[in-house]
Scaffold this motif. Structure first.
Motif, PDB file in Angstrom:
ATOM      1  N   GLY B  31       1.054  -1.114  -0.105  1.00  0.00           N
ATOM      2  CA  GLY B  31      -0.015   0.119   0.113  1.00  0.00           C
ATOM      3  C   GLY B  31       0.598   1.273   0.008  1.00  0.00           C
ATOM      4  N   GLU B  32       2.174   1.198  -0.276  1.00  0.00           N
ATOM      5  CA  GLU B  32       2.819   2.186  -0.012  1.00  0.00           C
ATOM      6  C   GLU B  32       3.209   2.914  -1.502  1.00  0.00           C
ATOM      7  N   PHE B  33       3.465   4.254  -1.541  1.00  0.00           N
ATOM      8  CA  PHE B  33       3.536   4.973  -2.811  1.00  0.00           C
ATOM      9  C   PHE B  33       5.207   5.500  -2.701  1.00  0.00           C
ATOM     10  N   VAL B  34       5.864   4.757  -3.499  1.00  0.00           N
ATOM     11  CA  VAL B  34       7.507   5.130  -3.562  1.00  0.00           C
ATOM     12  C   VAL B  34       7.758   5.482  -4.954  1.00  0.00           C
ATOM     13  N   THR B  35       8.436   6.435  -5.047  1.00  0.00           N
ATOM     14  CA  THR B  35       8.705   7.159  -6.322  1.00  0.00           C
ATOM     15  C   THR B  35      10.366   7.064  -6.722  1.00  0.00           C
ATOM     16  N   LEU B  36      10.525   6.721  -7.886  1.00  0.00           N
ATOM     17  CA  LEU B  36      11.891   6.859  -8.102  1.00  0.00           C
ATOM     18  C   LEU B  36      12.076   7.871  -8.982  1.00  0.00           C
ATOM     19  N   LEU B  37      13.084   8.747  -8.387  1.00  0.00           N
ATOM     20  CA  LEU B  37      13.036  10.242  -8.999  1.00  0.00           C
ATOM     21  C   LEU B  37      14.525  10.503  -9.417  1.00  0.00           C
ATOM     22  N   GLY B  38      14.645  10.793 -10.647  1.00  0.00           N
ATOM     23  CA  GLY B  38      16.055  11.142 -11.218  1.00  0.00           C
ATOM     24  C   GLY B  38      15.876  11.625 -12.492  1.00  0.00           C
ATOM     25  N   LEU B  39      17.119  11.960 -13.097  1.00  0.00           N
ATOM     26  CA  LEU B  39      17.192  12.639 -14.357  1.00  0.00           C
ATOM     27  C   LEU B  39      17.211  11.296 -15.480  1.00  0.00           C
ATOM     28  N   SER B  40      17.120  11.684 -16.788  1.00  0.00           N
ATOM     29  CA  SER B  40      17.039  10.676 -17.716  1.00  0.00           C
ATOM     30  C   SER B  40      18.460  10.062 -17.540  1.00  0.00           C
ATOM     31  N   GLY B  41      18.441   8.723 -17.912  1.00  0.00           N
ATOM     32  CA  GLY B  41      19.854   8.026 -17.571  1.00  0.00           C
ATOM     33  C   GLY B  41      20.346   7.600 -16.350  1.00  0.00           C
ATOM     34  N   SER B  42      19.252   7.949 -15.245  1.00  0.00           N
ATOM     35  CA  SER B  42      19.770   7.667 -13.852  1.00  0.00           C
ATOM     36  C   SER B  42      19.371   6.409 -13.377  1.00  0.00           C
ATOM     37  N   GLN B 175      -2.747  14.347 -10.345  1.00  0.00           N
ATOM     38  CA  GLN B 175      -1.953  14.079  -9.374  1.00  0.00           C
ATOM     39  C   GLN B 175      -2.687  13.824  -8.232  1.00  0.00           C
ATOM     40  N   THR B 176      -3.592  14.810  -7.816  1.00  0.00           N
ATOM     41  CA  THR B 176      -4.380  14.618  -6.737  1.00  0.00           C
ATOM     42  C   THR B 176      -5.185  13.250  -6.885  1.00  0.00           C
ATOM     43  N   GLU B 177      -5.897  13.137  -8.208  1.00  0.00           N
ATOM     44  CA  GLU B 177      -6.670  11.884  -8.337  1.00  0.00           C
ATOM     45  C   GLU B 177      -5.837  10.729  -8.232  1.00  0.00           C
ATOM     46  N   ILE B 178      -4.751  10.611  -8.680  1.00  0.00           N
ATOM     47  CA  ILE B 178      -3.817   9.206  -8.493  1.00  0.00           C
ATOM     48  C   ILE B 178      -3.865   9.221  -7.355  1.00  0.00           C
ATOM     49  N   LYS B 179      -3.428  10.102  -6.393  1.00  0.00           N
ATOM     50  CA  LYS B 179      -3.209   9.721  -4.838  1.00  0.00           C
ATOM     51  C   LYS B 179      -4.481   9.443  -4.188  1.00  0.00           C
ATOM     52  N   ARG B 180      -5.355   9.839  -4.775  1.00  0.00           N
ATOM     53  CA  ARG B 180      -6.794   9.457  -4.041  1.00  0.00           C
ATOM     54  C   ARG B 180      -7.197   7.974  -4.474  1.00  0.00           C
ATOM     55  N   ILE B 181      -7.234   7.754  -5.629  1.00  0.00           N
ATOM     56  CA  ILE B 181      -7.283   6.455  -6.326  1.00  0.00           C
ATOM     57  C   ILE B 181      -6.558   5.302  -5.527  1.00  0.00           C
ATOM     58  N   GLN B 182      -4.931   5.865  -5.284  1.00  0.00           N
ATOM     59  CA  GLN B 182      -4.182   4.791  -4.677  1.00  0.00           C
ATOM     60  C   GLN B 182      -4.624   4.366  -3.287  1.00  0.00           C
ATOM     61  N   ARG B 183      -5.214   5.694  -2.470  1.00  0.00           N
ATOM     62  CA  ARG B 183      -5.470   5.459  -1.152  1.00  0.00           C
ATOM     63  C   ARG B 183      -6.775   4.568  -1.073  1.00  0.00           C
ATOM     64  N   ASP B 184      -7.609   4.859  -1.952  1.00  0.00           N
ATOM     65  CA  ASP B 184      -8.852   4.194  -1.786  1.00  0.00           C
ATOM     66  C   ASP B 184      -8.688   2.749  -2.037  1.00  0.00           C
TER      67      ASP B 184
END
Lengths: 258, 363
Positions: B31-42, B175-184
């Motif tokens: 149930g966790e939301f984890v983001t991989l954040l990086g530049l292209s090629g990271s 963004q808000t909607e994705i977060k809401r759906i993921q929580r629900d």
């Protein structure tokens, strides 16, 4: 005022050019309905006797059957091979793609007479001259580039992530190909098939070399018809060819619009 | 639908002379939301696509709820994937796009219709079921892709730059909607983006990636307030960087000499995550941690004079570029703050609190 004049000149020139392009058609169609025993222009009277003659004389309707058979098999073969080539090309890196594409487009660039002359001697040795398989093989070479060009155009603009999407949604590689890749490429494949059919159906140069008493195509029959008979039956055959070509082109535009 | 745990351990992928992913390990809770954040090629997309099954790994293990899936083909992994540019099927309408995974699973027509009715309601697309894909806007296509990836109730949703092709306002809304759906739904999400604002807003935790490695894995607040390196401090949010020499240390506090001003001394805080080992260090200060005042006021410590070079009005905030002996420094403050009153050309004094000046090993 100047603008109106310019537009007028442009319209006139365009009209003349269109007339020039359509002229052979405008001449051949009336001639085919003549009552006379030889080709005359303008035609005299109106009758369908040359169309009747076409379907009564075996050398004529036989050649139509041969042509249709050759064109159908050529279309199947060229479409299958050409689509596979295009699929492969789409996955190559850009530079390799250009180089390999060039090879597959060669039959379009090389003068047809050279292809014909080159094919004659090996075909003679293999007993392929004056046979339907020989004509099919020769025409497949000529038709292949049209399929490759048309399918490549779609394949190269296709988002290949679609295939991955299908896989992630539960499709095996084969199912993903049948349910996603093939339907997406279908318009290009259909266009390629239509051009392949037309290429074979009205091809005369290679067919002159490769056909013979055993297998004569309609264009070859027309060529000998005009040399030895000068009968309006040639005009009737031309009209039939024209109708088939137009129908197929109409089909192409229809598919393209969809 | 409940989320599953995702365990990625020691993932490596190399393309001839380029290391795309270098020993990446990451545990995602159900149930966790984890983001991989990086530049292209990271290596962020390669990592995500490895979980989806589209990358042949050189080494590593990927497990969903403890079950190793590294050897399975993508179609056997049962994960929802939202691709960049959506990868919708143009020859099928909205309904058939969303029905695709269910038809693959041989669901009955009534069950398919029921499930699609439900999922299209979740993404507010119920009225567009018979539309062709080409007739949809970008935002609507995004929702179809989301519905298609969710309809078979996968325990894990993988998303590769799903909002990359949309404009700002639509992104904020989705963004808000994705977060809401993921929580629900409680689904576990592994999300890839290069947009730090998106990552900060959506994630429970962010894994900042560079050169195939995870540089920091923490909550958005922690990453912003306690970046693990000068790179993270500069990549997530803005930072002003000042080259300094370490002079003395007292607990977490250190005395440093800026390379640009001979004789000056500042106090700063050594970062918890990575204290500089050598004498050379870099000091990072957030633009909103810098205070501006008129030059004649009594100078506190940790202050330098400067001149306003540029004033940009951003709406809620004002962004000022100050020319100083240490180079240009960025200051950000509220629209009605004291800093906002200064104009280009004004001479000012820049100051900061030692808690807000973090020391890192040089980049």
């Amino acid at each position: 005022m100047t603008k109106g004049l310019g537009n007028g000149i442009l319209s006139g020139a365009t009209g003349l050019l269109c007339l020039f392009l359509i002229m052979p058609t405008l001449i051949v169609a009336p001639i085919s309905f003549t009552q006379t025993d030889f080709i005359t222009f303008p035609p005299r009277g109106f009758s369908g006797r040359w169309y009747e003659a076409f379907f009564e004389r075996p050398e004529w309707y036989g050649s139509l059957i041969t042509s249709t058979m050759v064109a159908v098999v050529t279309t199947l073969l060229a479409t299958l091979l050409g689509s596979m080539i295009a699929l492969g090309l789409a996955r190559l890196p850009r530079r390799a793609n250009r180089l390999v594409s060039f090879f597959f487009l060669l039959p379009m660039i090389v003068p047809t007479i050279i292809t014909a002359a080159a094919l004659y001697s090996p075909f003679a040795k293999l007993g392929l001259v004056a046979t339907v398989p020989g004509l099919v093989l020769a025409h497949t070479i000529l038709a292949l580039p049209f399929v490759v060009i048309n399918v490549s155009a779609v394949a190269q603009s296709m988002d290949w992530r679609m295939v991955n999407a299908a896989r992630s949604l539960g499709a095996t590689p084969l199912v993903a190909f049948l349910r996603v890749t093939l339907p997406v490429l279908a318009p290009g494949i259909a266009a390629g098939a239509i051009f392949a059919f037309l290429t074979s159906f009205d091809e005369v140069v290679v067919a002159l070399f490769v056909s013979g008493s055993g297998a004569t195509t309609l264009p070859v029959q027309m060529w000998s018809g005009i040399r030895f008979e000068i009968s309006p039956i040639v005009a009737a055959a031309s009209c039939l060819l024209l109708v088939v070509s137009c129908l197929l082109l109409a089909l192409f535009w229809f598919l393209k619009r969809k | 639908m409940t989320g599953a745990a995702v365990q990625i351990s020691h993932l490596s992928k190399r393309y001839s002379d380029f290391v795309a992913v270098d020993d990446v390990s990451l545990d995602v809770a159900p149930g966790e939301f984890v983001t991989l954040l990086g530049l292209s090629g990271s290596g962020k997309t390669t990592t995500l696509m490895a979980v989806a099954g589209f990358v042949d790994l050189d080494a590593g293990r990927i497990a969903i709820d403890g079950r190793d899936i590294a050897g399975l083909p993508p179609e056997k992994r049962d994960l929802g994937v939202v691709f960049q540019n959506y990868a919708l099927f143009p020859h099928l309408n909205v309904f058939e796009n969303v029905a695709f995974p269910l038809r693959m699973r041989k669901w009955t027509q009534p069950a398919i219709e029921k499930a699609i009715g439900r999922v299209l309601d979740i993404v507010s697309l119920g009225h567009l079921a018979t539309r062709r894909i080409a007739e949809l806007s970008g935002g609507q296509q995004q929702r179809v892709a989301l519905a298609r990836a969710l309809v078979f109730e996968p325990p894990v949703l993988l998303m590769d730059e799903p909002l990359g092709a949309l404009d700002r306002s639509l992104r904020d809304q989705l963004q808000t909607e994705i977060k809401r759906i993921q929580r629900d739904l409680g689904v576990t999400v592994l999300y890839v983006t290069h947009d730090q604002e998106e990552a900060l807003a959506l994630s429970d935790r962010i894994a900042v990636m560079a050169e195939g490695k995870i540089c920091q894995l923490a909550t958005p607040d922690e990453i912003y307030e306690n970046p693990a390196s000068a790179f993270v401090a500069g990549f997530v949010g803005e930072s002003n960087f000042i080259d300094v020499t370490m002079r003395g240390q007292d607990g977490p506090l250190a005395t440093v000499a800026p390379t640009g001003i001979p004789g000056a001394l500042f106090t700063a805080t050594t970062s918890r995550a990575a204290a500089p080992a050598q004498a050379q260090a870099v000091m990072a200060i957030r633009p909103e941690a810098l205070r501006l005042a008129a030059l004649q006021d009594t100078p506190p410590c940790n202050a330098i004079p400067g001149r306003v070079a540029l004033r940009e009005f951003m709406g809620a905030t004002v962004r000022l570029t100050i020319d100083t002996e240490l180079g240009p420094m960025i200051v950000r403050d509220g629209r009605v703050s004291e800093a906002a009153r200064f104009k280009a050309g004004d001479t000012v004094r820049l100051s900061w609190n030692e808690r807000d000046a973090l020391l890192f090993p040089p980049r």
